[in-house]
Design a protein around this motif. Structure first.
Motif, PDB file in Angstrom:
ATOM      1  N   ASP A  10      57.700  42.897  59.435  1.00 38.19           N
ATOM      2  CA  ASP A  10      56.893  41.691  59.240  1.00 38.19           C
ATOM      3  C   ASP A  10      57.562  40.525  59.971  1.00 38.19           C
ATOM      4  OD1 ASP A  10      55.013  39.863  58.343  1.00 38.19           O
ATOM      5  OD2 ASP A  10      55.986  39.581  56.397  1.00 38.19           O
ATOM      6  N   SER A  11      57.419  40.495  61.280  1.00 36.38           N
ATOM      7  CA  SER A  11      58.142  39.514  62.092  1.00 36.38           C
ATOM      8  C   SER A  11      57.363  38.226  62.335  1.00 36.38           C
ATOM      9  CB  SER A  11      58.510  40.137  63.451  1.00 36.38           C
ATOM     10  OG  SER A  11      57.355  40.640  64.097  1.00 36.38           O
ATOM     11  N   LEU A  12      56.182  38.103  61.737  1.00 34.45           N
ATOM     12  CA  LEU A  12      55.341  36.932  61.980  1.00 34.45           C
ATOM     13  C   LEU A  12      55.833  35.648  61.295  1.00 34.45           C
ATOM     14  CD1 LEU A  12      52.825  36.071  63.527  1.00 34.45           C
ATOM     15  CD2 LEU A  12      51.450  36.663  61.524  1.00 34.45           C
ATOM     16  N   PRO A  13      56.270  35.684  60.038  1.00 34.86           N
ATOM     17  CA  PRO A  13      56.674  34.431  59.367  1.00 34.86           C
ATOM     18  C   PRO A  13      57.711  33.596  60.117  1.00 34.86           C
ATOM     19  CG  PRO A  13      56.411  36.152  57.746  1.00 34.86           C
ATOM     20  CD  PRO A  13      56.281  36.818  59.087  1.00 34.86           C
ATOM     21  N   PRO A  14      58.810  34.180  60.648  1.00 33.59           N
ATOM     22  CA  PRO A  14      59.757  33.344  61.385  1.00 33.59           C
ATOM     23  C   PRO A  14      59.131  32.637  62.579  1.00 33.59           C
ATOM     24  CG  PRO A  14      60.761  35.451  60.835  1.00 33.59           C
ATOM     25  CD  PRO A  14      59.303  35.572  60.518  1.00 33.59           C
ATOM     26  N   ALA A  15      58.167  33.303  63.221  1.00 35.85           N
ATOM     27  CA  ALA A  15      57.494  32.680  64.361  1.00 35.85           C
ATOM     28  C   ALA A  15      56.583  31.541  63.902  1.00 35.85           C
ATOM     29  CB  ALA A  15      56.678  33.723  65.126  1.00 35.85           C
ATOM     30  N   ILE A  16      55.890  31.749  62.781  1.00 36.62           N
ATOM     31  CA  ILE A  16      54.998  30.719  62.253  1.00 36.62           C
ATOM     32  C   ILE A  16      55.779  29.469  61.878  1.00 36.62           C
ATOM     33  CG2 ILE A  16      53.486  30.139  60.310  1.00 36.62           C
ATOM     34  CD1 ILE A  16      52.535  33.036  60.304  1.00 36.62           C
ATOM     35  N   ILE A  17      56.981  29.668  61.344  1.00 35.28           N
ATOM     36  CA  ILE A  17      57.830  28.533  60.952  1.00 35.28           C
ATOM     37  C   ILE A  17      58.571  27.954  62.148  1.00 35.28           C
ATOM     38  CG2 ILE A  17      59.834  27.859  59.576  1.00 35.28           C
ATOM     39  CD1 ILE A  17      58.955  30.217  57.648  1.00 35.28           C
ATOM     40  N   GLY A  18      59.187  28.824  62.936  1.00 31.49           N
ATOM     41  CA  GLY A  18      60.066  28.376  64.005  1.00 31.49           C
ATOM     42  C   GLY A  18      59.367  27.664  65.145  1.00 31.49           C
ATOM     43  N   THR A  19      58.224  28.191  65.580  1.00 31.63           N
ATOM     44  CA  THR A  19      57.560  27.614  66.748  1.00 31.63           C
ATOM     45  C   THR A  19      57.133  26.161  66.540  1.00 31.63           C
ATOM     46  OG1 THR A  19      56.836  29.813  67.482  1.00 31.63           O
ATOM     47  CG2 THR A  19      55.672  27.902  68.394  1.00 31.63           C
TER      48      THR A  19
END
Length: 436
Positions: free
Chosen positions: A376-385
């Motif tokens: 589930d690698s989506l949450p870090p991208a949603i927060i980080g970007t």
């Protein structure tokens, strides 16, 4: 307790050593570029931000491979793990060739976008063009290392990268400065030495995979779209976040460039000064990805979560020591890369500001590794970007009040926010429902 610690450290210590060794490539290049002059160091600084983005997308397949091999291993399906390994070696090669060649024509537009002057543009391209042409030399080793880690072996990737950095240690000054007028390539030589070193280590790595029966035979390769799709599903959000991070730093470089060579050189030194702490975090994140992935593959989510939190604690303890040393010896660390007094004073303050948020950076990186291992690698991208994007207006705003120091403060603030928010999202536990 001691058993868990032993398992974590047996994976984390070689992984940390591997990522620290990997950071030496950047440090070696910066050290020799600094000998060429402040302009060369400034050009390499901007080029390095682009390299981050390139490698973020270049590691897309490696990231997915690590998670999928770990999950297959945790489920006891070693035939699938070997198949995934072979598939993604081929996928890495073709993907990297196309990706690297596509980027080259866009470099002039990129330098124009960040208002880089003609000299710095020329020097940055001098390093990047050979790097892009030889990109598969880099990414193939990254994927081979990811395969070993998926099986729970973090020692072999460390030894492979150690081999590469030793080669680069001797080849970089040779290709940059030459010998008796022969092989004198300047910044181009730094890229060439890195490519040769990585590819040599890849050849050794692929030999070891076959010797240990961890990969299917080459002749059995048949393109498998579901494997590629699942690999991209896991790797793409991580890579997109990395590319956004890199591109945003390129745009921040435009703000920093208003302060001339001193600003760009100082920013480059600041990032290299914190490189060690980041690599420590990445090493622990690899351990988090492996243990989370294997336990998710085995269906034990409680154990997966337990390991993630323990690794975060170990990481925070290690980074606390590093941050104290960086704060106390900020000037001395900066002096490794330059003798320019203006650059040193500016970079020293950047180091002190960075020291306050290093722990939060580590939490973000390790938590992202746990998310990735769980598939589930989506949450870090949603927060980080979005928070990385926020750095651009904050840098412009804060610099109007505090000059270059305002830019450093803007970066530190977003690091703090990312660490807190990513951790809280992981704690919610939604990642436990993502595995199909």
């Amino acid at each position: 307790m001691s058993s868990d610690r032993k398992i974590i450290l047996s994976l984390a210590i070689p992984a940390v050593m591997q990522t620290i060794v990997r950071s030496l490539f950047v440090i070696i290049d910066a050290f020799w570029a600094g000998k060429l002059g402040s302009n060369e160091l400034a050009g390499l600084t901007v080029a390095t931000f682009v390299v981050w983005g390139i490698l973020a997308f270049g590691e897309l397949i490696a990231t997915g491979t690590n998670s999928l091999v770990a999950q297959a291993t945790g489920a006891g399906d070693f035939k699938l793990a070997k198949k995934i390994s072979l598939e993604n070696i081929f996928n890495t090669f073709f993907y990297s060739v196309v990706f690297g060649l596509i980027i080259i024509p866009f470099l002039p537009a990129l330098w124009s976008l960040v208002s880089l002057n003609e000299l710095h543009s020329k020097l940055a391209s001098e390093y990047l063009i050979p790097f892009l042409v030889g990109l598969p030399c880099i990414t193939l080793l990254l994927t081979v290392s990811a395969i070993f880690r998926g099986y729970g072996d973090t020692r072999t990737p460390f030894y492979l990268l150690l081999l590469a950095v030793i080669l680069n240690f001797f080849l970089a000054p040779l290709f940059i400065f030459g010998f008796n007028g022969f092989l004198e390539f300047g910044l181009k030589g730094a890229a060439i030495s890195t490519l040769v070193s990585y590819f040599t280590a890849f050849l050794v790595g692929i030999f070891l995979l076959y010797k240990r029966n961890l990969i299917s035979e080459f002749r059995s390769f048949r393109f498998d779209f579901p494997v590629l799709k699942e690999t991209f599903k896991i790797g793409f959000p991580v890579s997109l976040n990395g590319v956004a991070f890199s591109f945003i730093y390129i745009l921040i470089s435009r703000v920093v460039a208003d302060y001339g060579t001193v600003g760009l050189a100082a920013m480059g030194i600041g990032h290299r000064s914190e490189a060690m702490s980041y690599q420590i975090s990445v090493g622990f994140a690899l351990a988090a990805s492996i243990l989370t992935g294997q336990n998710v593959g085995a269906g034990d989510y409680v154990k997966a979560e337990k390991y993630a939190y323990k690794i975060m604690r170990y990481t925070s303890f290690a980074l606390l020591s590093y941050s104290l040393l960086l704060f106390i010896f900020s000037y001395e660390v900066a002096s490794v890369f330059s003798s320019d007094l203006d650059v040193l004073n500016t970079a020293s303050l950047f180091n002190k500001i960075t020291a306050f948020v290093i722990i939060f950076s580590g939490i973000e990186v390790v938590t992202s590794g746990a998310f990735s291992g769980a598939g589930d690698s989506l949450p870090p991208a949603i927060i980080g970007t979005p928070l990385n994007v926020l750095r651009i207006p904050l840098a412009a705003l804060f610099s109007s009040f505090w000059g270059l120091n305002g830019i450093w403060i803007a970066i530190a603030l977003t690091v703090f926010l990312k660490g807190i928010i990513v951790f809280l999202w992981f704690k919610k536990g939604n990642w436990k429902n993502k595995r199909s």
